[in-house]
Scaffold this motif. Structure first.
Motif, short mmCIF file in Angstrom:
data_model
loop_
_atom_site.label_atom_id
_atom_site.label_comp_id
_atom_site.label_asym_id
_atom_site.label_seq_id
_atom_site.Cartn_x
_atom_site.Cartn_y
_atom_site.Cartn_z
N PHE A 1 0.84 -1.20 0.00
CA PHE A 1 0.00 0.00 0.00
C PHE A 1 0.88 1.25 0.00
O PHE A 1 1.45 1.61 1.03
N ASP A 2 0.96 1.90 -1.15
CA ASP A 2 1.71 3.16 -1.20
C ASP A 2 1.19 4.10 -2.28
O ASP A 2 1.88 4.99 -2.73
N GLY A 3 -0.05 3.88 -2.71
CA GLY A 3 -0.59 4.73 -3.78
C GLY A 3 -2.03 5.14 -3.51
O GLY A 3 -2.44 5.32 -2.36
N ASP A 4 -2.80 5.30 -4.59
CA ASP A 4 -4.20 5.72 -4.46
C ASP A 4 -5.02 4.71 -3.66
O ASP A 4 -5.93 5.09 -2.92
N GLY A 5 -4.71 3.42 -3.84
CA GLY A 5 -5.43 2.39 -3.11
C GLY A 5 -5.28 2.55 -1.61
O GLY A 5 -6.22 2.33 -0.84
N LYS A 6 -4.08 2.97 -1.18
CA LYS A 6 -3.85 3.17 0.26
C LYS A 6 -4.71 4.30 0.79
O LYS A 6 -5.34 4.17 1.85
N ARG A 7 -4.78 5.40 0.06
CA ARG A 7 -5.59 6.54 0.51
C ARG A 7 -7.07 6.16 0.54
O ARG A 7 -7.82 6.62 1.40
N LEU A 8 -7.49 5.34 -0.41
CA LEU A 8 -8.88 4.89 -0.44
C LEU A 8 -9.21 4.07 0.81
O LEU A 8 -10.22 4.33 1.48
N ILE A 9 -8.38 3.08 1.12
CA ILE A 9 -8.65 2.22 2.27
C ILE A 9 -8.51 2.99 3.58
O ILE A 9 -9.28 2.78 4.53
N GLU A 10 -7.55 3.92 3.64
CA GLU A 10 -7.42 4.75 4.84
C GLU A 10 -8.69 5.56 5.08
O GLU A 10 -9.14 5.70 6.22
N GLY A 11 -9.27 6.08 4.01
CA GLY A 11 -10.51 6.85 4.14
C GLY A 11 -11.64 5.98 4.67
O GLY A 11 -12.41 6.42 5.52
#
Length: 370
Positions: free
Chosen positions: A160-170
């Motif tokens: 997790f180090d891209g857009d997917g990470k920000r999505l899951i964090e949200g």
């Protein structure tokens, strides 16, 4: 009153568009399924969203597709599933994240144990190791343990180090400590993602659809200008096609589709049924011919409007031989118009045909003889 001839001609053209669109949609669906375009498109969109700078097997979607809950959906090992249900995706994604969290925990424990061998501040490292083990003690509440693993998975920058990470964090931040709520929010996001992906897939395929449509119209000589001229000059042919349109409009879309495509389905059944003996295959072929005859009786035979018969081939050869570029241009233009029209799809032309027949019935209810 006599109904305007031009309107009957238009009805005849729409009939050809509808039947041709049905056949074209069957061809396109066959190609899409055969090439697994939907499955590959869904995979690429998910993979690009949850990309990892480490690449390769560190993409979380790679792990998701290898998970038994997803891999069991594959008909063959080389064919990715065309669709993944919302529930299946949400549960599998969280299960994969937990696996990543467990692996991250084990790696951190092993790193701390390894650093104890040569470290000077062993007490501080042992304290950190004990805190880590205490945080992930199996004896604590199961939901808290799952959330702890999810948080730890998010810290794994290999996955997790891209857009997917920000999505899951949200999603994690919105849901606090409820894993059920996380699964629900993940499912809602996936539904929206699938809707967007389907739209993008249609845009991606439309160029292929136009290519196949143009190829189809060229092979079967679906020439709008030629069809217009034939219907305009031949009263009997025009009357037959109008009757055909009336009969089609009296059926539901699904019924008309089934009847028109029935010979193709049965022909494929013969081709694919290698286990059938010759007698059974012969019977299916006879049923196919009978089905076609039923279509002709029910709808009429518009085969004279399309196709490359001897006359059409001779005319085309003559045009090429005499270098009649204007007539050749009109031929190409007629096929191009047909190809463009077929991209609208059979449902569109069915609704259009139904509306035109209804208008004709209102203006002149006795005009159509069945």
């Amino acid at each position: 009153m006599n109904f305007p001839v031009i309107f009957d001609v238009a009805i005849g053209i729409v009939v050809i568009y509808f039947i041709s669109s049905l056949l074209l949609s069957f061809i396109m669906e066959f190609v899409i399924v055969r090439r697994n375009w939907r499955g590959d498109f869904l995979y690429e969109k998910l993979r690009n969203l949850f990309y990892s700078s480490q690449g390769g097997l560190y993409n979380v979607i790679e792990k998701l597709y290898r998970h038994p809950m997803i891999s069991k959906l594959q008909q063959y090992s080389y064919r990715r599933p065309e669709t993944i249900s919302t529930v299946n995706f949400s549960k599998t994604f969280l299960a994969v994240m937990k696996e990543i969290g467990v692996d991250t925990y084990n790696d951190q424990v092993n790193d701390l144990k390894e650093s104890l061998k040569d470290a000077e501040n062993k007490e501080a490292i042992e304290l950190e190791l004990n805190k880590l083990k205490e945080k992930f003690n199996p004896a604590i509440n199961n939901k808290e343990l799952e959330l702890a693993y999810l948080d730890l998975a998010m810290s794994n920058r290999k996955f997790f180090d891209g857009d997917g990470k920000r999505l899951i964090e949200g999603i994690l931040n919105r849901n606090g400590s409820e894993t059920n709520s996380i699964e629900q929010q993940l499912g809602e996001w996936y539904d929206a993602f699938i809707e967007r992906t389907q739209y993008l897939f249609k845009r991606e395929v439309k160029w292929y659809l136009f290519f196949y449509s143009l190829l189809y119209c060229a092979i079967l000589n679906v020439d709008t200008i030629s069809i217009y001229n034939k219907l305009l000059k031949d009263d009997k042919l025009r009357e037959g096609v109008v009757i055909m349109a009336n009969n089609i409009s009296n059926m539901s879309y699904d019924s008309a589709k089934l009847v028109i495509l029935e010979p193709i389905y049965k022909t494929i059944a013969v081709t694919d049924s290698m286990q059938l003996d010759s007698t059974q295959q012969k019977q299916i072929k006879e049923d196919t011919v009978l089905s076609y005859k039923k279509i002709v009786l029910a709808y009429g035979d518009a085969s004279s409007l399309i196709g490359w018969d001897k006359i059409n081939r001779a005319e085309l050869t003559n045009l090429i031989g005499n270098s009649n570029w204007w007539e050749l241009f009109l031929k190409f233009l007629g096929i191009l118009i047909s190809a463009f029209a077929l991209t609208y799809g059979a449902p569109f032309w069915y609704d259009y045909l139904k509306s035109m027949v209804e208008v004709r019935k209102v203006i002149n209810p006795k005009a159509i003889k069945t």
